[in-house]
Design a protein around this motif. Structure first.
Motif, PDB file in Angstrom:
ATOM      1  N   VAL A 159      47.975  47.814  20.751  1.00 21.63           N
ATOM      2  CA  VAL A 159      47.577  48.695  19.655  1.00 21.63           C
ATOM      3  C   VAL A 159      46.937  49.933  20.262  1.00 21.63           C
ATOM      4  CG1 VAL A 159      46.089  48.952  17.629  1.00 21.63           C
ATOM      5  CG2 VAL A 159      47.216  46.771  18.072  1.00 21.63           C
ATOM      6  N   ILE A 160      47.385  51.090  19.826  1.00 19.84           N
ATOM      7  CA  ILE A 160      46.800  52.352  20.272  1.00 19.84           C
ATOM      8  C   ILE A 160      45.783  52.781  19.231  1.00 19.84           C
ATOM      9  CG2 ILE A 160      47.264  54.760  20.865  1.00 19.84           C
ATOM     10  CD1 ILE A 160      48.528  52.689  22.777  1.00 19.84           C
ATOM     11  N   VAL A 161      44.553  53.059  19.684  1.00 15.89           N
ATOM     12  CA  VAL A 161      43.503  53.543  18.792  1.00 15.89           C
ATOM     13  C   VAL A 161      43.204  54.977  19.204  1.00 15.89           C
ATOM     14  CG1 VAL A 161      41.156  53.214  17.940  1.00 15.89           C
ATOM     15  CG2 VAL A 161      42.552  51.227  18.553  1.00 15.89           C
ATOM     16  N   ASN A 162      43.488  55.909  18.293  1.00 16.44           N
ATOM     17  CA  ASN A 162      43.294  57.329  18.570  1.00 16.44           C
ATOM     18  C   ASN A 162      41.880  57.763  18.213  1.00 16.44           C
ATOM     19  OD1 ASN A 162      45.965  57.829  19.445  1.00 16.44           O
ATOM     20  ND2 ASN A 162      46.648  57.855  17.322  1.00 16.44           N
ATOM     21  N   ALA A 163      41.264  58.532  19.113  1.00 14.29           N
ATOM     22  CA  ALA A 163      39.944  59.104  18.846  1.00 14.29           C
ATOM     23  C   ALA A 163      40.109  60.248  17.858  1.00 14.29           C
ATOM     24  CB  ALA A 163      39.318  59.600  20.133  1.00 14.29           C
TER      25      ALA A 163
END
Length: 141
Positions: free
Chosen positions: A108-112
């Motif tokens: 899972v990519i969590v974007n700031a």
């Protein structure tokens, strides 16, 4: 004539081994990519759907939380995923008829999010306007 009766005793030994069947665990995410600080719902689907018990969700080796299995699925909603690439796993903890098992890792990519509420601007008020012959005055707005 001698008549002898011989009774034989037959002992049957019956051993029953009940082995819990292996459960399969499939993991999905409500958002991918996700946004930092926003809720993400992780769903672990357990096969067979009659499985009970609980599921523990992991971000790498860190426990995110546990959720009960209901109708073959367990859900956990979290805002605790840090920014970056995350490796999420779910461990089905098993029950009386199903063995424990892990899901495959879910990336899972969590974007700031860029901060928009805390910006500063540096203003230079020329010395001639503020204090003739004096130092320049700076203010942060």
């Amino acid at each position: 004539m001698f008549c002898a009766r011989i009774y034989s005793l037959i002992v049957l030994s019956l051993t029953l081994n009940f082995t819990a069947s292996a459960a399969s665990v499939f993991l999905s995410s409500s958002s991918n990519p996700a946004t930092l600080g926003q809720p993400v719902t992780l769903t672990a689907t357990i096969v067979p759907s009659t499985a009970g018990g609980s599921v523990t969700f992991y971000d790498g080796v860190s426990v995110l939380g546990m959720a009960p299995v209901s109708s073959g699925a367990a859900q956990l909603t979290t805002k605790l995923l840090p920014a970056g690439a995350r490796s999420i796993k779910a461990r089905y903890n098993g029950d009386s008829g199903n063995a424990a098992g892990f899901s495959a890792p879910l990336n899972v990519i969590v974007n700031a999010v860029f901060a928009s509420g805390f910006r500063s601007k540096l203003y230079d008020t020329p010395s001639s306007d503020a204090y003739p012959g004096g130092p320049s005055v700076y203010s942060i707005a």
